[in-house]
Enzyme design. Structure first.
Site, mmCIF file in Angstrom:
data_model
loop_
_atom_site.group_PDB
_atom_site.id
_atom_site.type_symbol
_atom_site.label_atom_id
_atom_site.label_comp_id
_atom_site.label_asym_id
_atom_site.label_seq_id
_atom_site.Cartn_x
_atom_site.Cartn_y
_atom_site.Cartn_z
ATOM 1 N N PHE A 148 0.842 -1.292 -0.152
ATOM 2 C CA PHE A 148 0.105 -0.024 0.208
ATOM 3 C C PHE A 148 0.735 1.262 -0.164
ATOM 4 O O PHE A 148 1.565 1.427 1.116
ATOM 5 C CB PHE A 148 -0.860 0.014 1.188
ATOM 6 C CG PHE A 148 -1.900 1.086 1.192
ATOM 7 C CD1 PHE A 148 -3.062 0.946 0.434
ATOM 8 C CD2 PHE A 148 -1.861 2.409 1.837
ATOM 9 C CE1 PHE A 148 -3.907 2.203 0.380
ATOM 10 C CE2 PHE A 148 -2.580 3.539 1.643
ATOM 11 C CZ PHE A 148 -3.642 3.317 0.845
ATOM 12 N N ASP A 233 9.350 2.818 1.884
ATOM 13 C CA ASP A 233 8.000 3.177 2.292
ATOM 14 C C ASP A 233 7.867 3.270 3.720
ATOM 15 O O ASP A 233 7.376 2.041 4.057
ATOM 16 C CB ASP A 233 6.714 3.050 1.493
ATOM 17 C CG ASP A 233 5.496 3.657 1.960
ATOM 18 O OD1 ASP A 233 5.343 4.117 3.007
ATOM 19 O OD2 ASP A 233 4.491 3.456 1.316
ATOM 20 N N LYS A 262 2.667 9.490 8.367
ATOM 21 C CA LYS A 262 1.766 8.936 9.585
ATOM 22 C C LYS A 262 2.257 9.374 10.874
ATOM 23 O O LYS A 262 1.700 10.501 11.596
ATOM 24 C CB LYS A 262 1.641 7.653 9.832
ATOM 25 C CG LYS A 262 0.499 7.062 8.459
ATOM 26 C CD LYS A 262 0.032 5.899 8.655
ATOM 27 C CE LYS A 262 -1.126 5.344 7.784
ATOM 28 N NZ LYS A 262 -0.792 4.887 6.468
HETATM 29 C C1 LIG Z 1 -0.966 5.329 5.140
HETATM 30 C C2 LIG Z 1 0.083 4.840 4.224
HETATM 31 C C3 LIG Z 1 0.462 5.570 2.974
HETATM 32 C C4 LIG Z 1 -0.603 6.615 2.627
HETATM 33 O O1 LIG Z 1 -0.669 7.807 3.555
HETATM 34 P P1 LIG Z 1 -1.529 8.975 3.214
HETATM 35 O O2 LIG Z 1 -1.197 9.831 4.302
HETATM 36 O O3 LIG Z 1 -2.920 8.526 3.538
HETATM 37 O O4 LIG Z 1 -1.582 9.555 1.953
HETATM 38 C C5 LIG Z 1 1.412 5.066 2.213
HETATM 39 N N1 LIG Z 1 2.172 4.125 2.447
HETATM 40 C C6 LIG Z 1 1.721 3.398 3.632
HETATM 41 C C7 LIG Z 1 2.810 2.487 3.917
HETATM 42 C C8 LIG Z 1 1.164 3.662 4.423
HETATM 43 O O5 LIG Z 1 0.613 2.934 5.699
#
Ligand SMILES: *Cc1c(COP(=O)(O)O)cnc(C)c1O
Length: 407
Positions: A148, A233, A262
């Site tokens: 994700f 990420d 986050k």
């Molecule tokens: C939550 C998340 C995102 C997206 O972040 P947003 O602030 O909602 O755009 C991207 N990568 C990972 C691993 C995430 O957990």
């Protein structure tokens, strides 16, 4: 009198929920509660009811709700300066950048407002650097199945889950997906046009998947041997969540680019794309920008957050100890309910409990018992409490889960 109060709060909530449906796009399956106030790991709803929060904004409130240091930093900054353009130097942004650089592999950072934006910046930087330094035709990015990376078109294209793509095709070209934690599959997917490999060090939304110890080392070697840029990420795993400030530290390797969001602002929206001087050189004025990215207000909150995390080692130490405690207790629960619980996975305070059935009814039953948890990938209960969680709060979580799952 008591009855009148109860009746009032029921009517008040039904109005909130009605208006929510009427005025907001239907993009979330909202649970039947409106949260009004929070302190530490506790939140209170519109009817005054208290909840134990093991979601913590989905890993955003690393220090718990309304941590006094974060609150004071925001108050002070709000009185002084909230937003100015990035056409000027912003001291709070520099202070935050210094802290991130001093505590990571990176030399420089670009600030934005979310995880998706941080990943967009990473994708753009990788493509530009590879085109300029390796080959004009090097533009492909390999990511993992069940990954994700966000909801914008590029990060959606990077996300290896068909269910999120549906209805939005055609996606951005150049992305391909391979099974996570499968080195042979990854190396077979690499070709001369591969410019980057983008991975979560632990898959969050994909169901708390932790790769084997040597996987990331091999990925690093593969990237080095083929002029491929390694993007981590760490939007969910960064900022102490796994017991290290950044999850890459567990693997004994360094990525070339890392993204954060986050937990970075302790609850306020801020994202960061970090990299080394080498790759940073691909961005020149005009190549990338963000109006709100790195504004004084959010940077002040993020500085307070990271300073508190690093202050005396307590937070990271607590995260590691409570993480182990949480996983051991969840495993105990698994031994009580072997038919319902398939597997427990966790690192620091990101943990998942895979059920043999749909998790949503469990989430709803926990809510009724005053506990907030989340479910991802359909059947994985996810626990991302604030890093200040205590043993007795984990015990409470386990008691409620035991009761709910046992039914
Ligand atoms: C939550 C998340 C995102 C997206 O972040 P947003 O602030 O909602 O755009 C991207 N990568 C990972 C691993 C995430 O957990």
């Amino acid at each position: 009198m008591f009855l009148a109060v109860v009746l009032f709060s029921i009517m008040e909530f039904s109005k909130i929920s009605e208006d929510s449906e009427r005025y907001l796009l239907n993009t979330y399956n909202r649970l039947p509660v409106a949260l009004r106030k929070g302190r530490g790991i506790r939140v209170w709803a519109s009817d005054g009811r208290e909840y134990l929060d093991f979601v913590s904004g989905i890993a955003t409130n690393v220090l718990g709700h309304c941590h006094p240091k974060v609150v004071i930093a925001i108050q002070k900054q709000a009185q002084r300066l909230i937003h100015v353009s990035n056409y000027y130097h912003i001291e709070e942004q520099i202070k935050l950048a210094k802290l991130l650089v001093a505590n990571s592999f990176a030399d420089k950072t670009f600030f934005c407002n979310s995880g998706a934006e941080a990943n967009e910046a990473a994708i753009k930087l990788a493509r530009k650097y590879a085109k300029e330094h390796y080959s004009q035709s090097k533009f492909k990015i390999i990511t993992a199945l069940n990954s994700f990376h966000g909801r914008t078109m590029a990060t959606l294209s990077a996300t290896g889950q068909e269910k999120f793509h549906k209805g939005f095709e055609p996606l951005l070209s150049g992305f391909s997906y391979v099974p996570y934690d499968d080195f042979d599959a990854l190396s077979a997917a690499v070709d001369k046009e591969t410019c980057a490999i983008m991975l979560e060090p632990i898959q969050g939304e994909g169901g708390i998947r932790i790769p084997s110890a040597d996987y990331m080392k091999k990925v690093r070697e593969l990237c080095d041997a083929n002029e491929i840029i390694l993007i981590f990420d760490e939007v969910q795993t960064g900022m102490g969540r796994t017991g290290c400030l950044f999850a890459y530290e567990h693997f004994g390797i360094k990525p070339d680019i890392m993204t954060l969001a986050k937990g970075l602002g302790g609850g306020v929206p801020i994202g960061s794309m970090l990299t080394t001087n080498k790759f940073a050189s691909a961005f020149q004025p005009g190549n990338h920008a963000s109006t709100f990215g790195g504004n004084p207000l959010v940077c002040a909150a993020a500085v307070a957050t990271i300073e508190t995390i690093l202050e005396d080692g307590f937070i990271l130490d607590n995260c590691r100890r409570m993480g182990e405690y949480l996983v051991s207790k969840l495993n105990l629960l698994k031994s009580y309910h072997p038919e319902q619980i398939a597997e427990v996975r966790g690192k620091g305070l990101i943990a998942g409990m895979e059920l043999t059935r749909d998790g949503l009814p469990i989430v709803k039953a926990c809510l009724e018992k005053g506990l907030l948890i989340n479910c991802t990938a359909g059947n994985v209960l996810r626990f991302t409490p604030p890093l200040i969680v205590e043993e007795n709060e984990i015990d409470k979580l386990i008691d409620i889960l035991d009761e709910v799952i046992g039914k």
